[in-house]
Motif scaffolding. Sequence first.
Motif, short mmCIF file in Angstrom:
data_model
loop_
_atom_site.label_atom_id
_atom_site.label_comp_id
_atom_site.label_asym_id
_atom_site.label_seq_id
_atom_site.Cartn_x
_atom_site.Cartn_y
_atom_site.Cartn_z
N LYS A 271 10.25 49.36 81.46
CA LYS A 271 10.85 50.70 81.54
C LYS A 271 12.22 50.69 80.87
O LYS A 271 13.10 51.51 81.18
CB LYS A 271 10.97 51.16 83.00
CG LYS A 271 9.62 51.27 83.72
CD LYS A 271 8.75 52.36 83.12
CE LYS A 271 7.39 52.41 83.81
NZ LYS A 271 6.43 53.27 83.07
N ALA B 31 18.01 51.81 79.03
CA ALA B 31 17.76 53.20 78.60
C ALA B 31 18.39 54.21 79.54
O ALA B 31 18.05 55.39 79.51
CB ALA B 31 16.26 53.44 78.51
N ILE C 215 19.76 56.16 83.06
CA ILE C 215 19.21 56.54 84.36
C ILE C 215 17.70 56.75 84.27
O ILE C 215 17.19 57.21 83.23
CB ILE C 215 19.90 57.81 84.90
CG1 ILE C 215 19.64 57.98 86.38
CG2 ILE C 215 19.47 59.04 84.12
CD1 ILE C 215 20.51 59.06 87.04
N ALA D 298 23.77 55.72 81.32
CA ALA D 298 24.23 54.74 82.30
C ALA D 298 24.26 53.33 81.71
O ALA D 298 25.05 52.49 82.16
CB ALA D 298 23.32 54.78 83.53
N1 ACO Z 1 13.73 56.28 82.63
C1 ACO Z 1 12.49 55.97 82.99
N2 ACO Z 1 11.59 55.40 82.15
C2 ACO Z 1 12.00 55.12 80.91
C3 ACO Z 1 13.31 55.41 80.46
C4 ACO Z 1 14.20 56.01 81.38
N3 ACO Z 1 15.47 56.30 81.09
N4 ACO Z 1 13.42 55.03 79.17
C5 ACO Z 1 12.23 54.51 78.82
N5 ACO Z 1 11.38 54.57 79.86
C6 ACO Z 1 9.98 54.11 79.90
C7 ACO Z 1 9.06 55.02 79.09
O1 ACO Z 1 8.67 56.13 79.86
C8 ACO Z 1 7.94 54.09 78.79
O2 ACO Z 1 7.14 53.96 79.95
P1 ACO Z 1 5.53 53.89 79.82
O3 ACO Z 1 5.26 52.65 79.00
O4 ACO Z 1 5.06 53.79 81.23
O5 ACO Z 1 5.12 55.13 79.11
C9 ACO Z 1 8.64 52.75 78.59
O6 ACO Z 1 9.89 52.86 79.25
C10 ACO Z 1 8.91 52.41 77.15
O7 ACO Z 1 9.58 53.52 76.58
P2 ACO Z 1 9.42 53.88 75.03
O8 ACO Z 1 10.08 55.20 74.82
O9 ACO Z 1 7.98 53.77 74.64
O10 ACO Z 1 10.23 52.67 74.38
P3 ACO Z 1 10.94 52.61 72.95
O11 ACO Z 1 11.37 51.20 72.82
O12 ACO Z 1 10.07 53.21 71.91
O13 ACO Z 1 12.22 53.57 73.08
C11 ACO Z 1 14.23 54.34 74.14
C12 ACO Z 1 13.30 53.14 73.86
C13 ACO Z 1 14.88 54.79 72.84
C14 ACO Z 1 15.29 53.80 75.09
C15 ACO Z 1 13.47 55.52 74.76
O14 ACO Z 1 12.63 55.00 75.80
C16 ACO Z 1 14.34 56.60 75.34
O15 ACO Z 1 14.90 57.40 74.62
N6 ACO Z 1 14.45 56.62 76.70
C17 ACO Z 1 15.16 57.69 77.41
C18 ACO Z 1 16.67 57.56 77.28
C19 ACO Z 1 17.40 58.58 78.12
O16 ACO Z 1 17.38 59.77 77.86
N7 ACO Z 1 18.08 58.09 79.19
C20 ACO Z 1 18.89 58.93 80.06
C21 ACO Z 1 20.35 58.89 79.62
S1 ACO Z 1 21.43 59.84 80.63
C22 ACO Z 1 21.98 58.83 81.85
O17 ACO Z 1 21.77 57.63 81.84
C23 ACO Z 1 22.78 59.37 83.00
#
Ligand code: ACO
Length: 272
Positions: free
Chosen positions: A41, A78, A80, A139
């Motif tokens: 994740k 990635a 929160i 985060a």
């Molecule tokens: N929360 C929960 N699950 C997540 C998160 C997250 N923040 N980020 C990734 N995952 C999970 C995906 O759902 C996926 O799960 P699955 O295999 O069960 O479908 C797995 O991790 C892999 O994710 P991918 O997107 O396929 O991985 P990739 O390496 O291609 O991309 C990246 C990585 C760029 C980090 C992308 O996952 C992403 O953009 N994640 C969300 C980032 C985000 O918006 N975070 C919140 C920021 S705000 C804050 O932190 C307060």
Amino acid sequence: MAEATVGGSAGAIDASELAAIGLRFEVDGEIATITLDRPDKRNAQTFATWSALARIGENLPEQVRVVVVEGEGPSFSAGIDLRMFTPEGVPGQGSFGSHATRGDESLDRGIAEAQQGFLWLRKPEIVSIAAVHGHAIGAGFQLALACDLRILADDAKFCMKEPALGLVPDLTGTKPLVDIVGLPRAIEMCLTARTVDAREALTLGLAELVVPGEELKQAVRDLAAAVLGTDRGAATATKRLLQGAQGRSLADQCAAERHEQAERIKTMFARS
Ligand code: ACO
């Protein structure tokens, strides 16, 4: 590496509990390593992550002088766990929807508790080093900012995504960000939620060093060894001085230097 159990008090947290949360904690002499360990994740963080980080800080073995924070798998973190945005939330931890109905005092207390997971990484008694590779989003970026120093792999990417999701960065990251890059750049980075790559991070001062990915661990080991080469008491006092410098006038900083040095001289030479 040894010692997977943190402390012996009511706050103690063992390796299996940490594993269930997606963390590892190892101590090797004076160096402790915290590993975000939910690679499938992308090391997404939950309230349980932050509460465990706080408990690690509260129970840090006395001999530890360097704390390394790193991520397992393709990303540092990635950010929160996005399930917080869903009505179901994270099992056992609720959702933003459920938190919104708790009332102001409870909401404030909950965020303050989350911040405790990040604040202790600034303690003068330790030097904290974030070893960042891949994505450090939201985060994840703030966790890297909570550390004193950042060593980056050349594929590292920082992004303060919170404003794009309707939130503010609230995990202690805004002050170090402004302190490091300055107000205009911090506004630009946060309000566009754009990605800053390793090369730009180095230019902006967000990284002390950028190395090829396969050299990250060694670079962190080398830095830790260099830090451990200084006197512990002097290192603590010097970090305290440096941390206070920006908030003090020159005269007050000179007074703080005199105070810390007098303590060093007494400690070192009083008996000779
Ligand atoms: N929360 C929960 N699950 C997540 C998160 C997250 N923040 N980020 C990734 N995952 C999970 C995906 O759902 C996926 O799960 P699955 O295999 O069960 O479908 C797995 O991790 C892999 O994710 P991918 O997107 O396929 O991985 P990739 O390496 O291609 O991309 C990246 C990585 C760029 C980090 C992308 O996952 C992403 O953009 N994640 C969300 C980032 C985000 O918006 N975070 C919140 C920021 S705000 C804050 O932190 C307060």
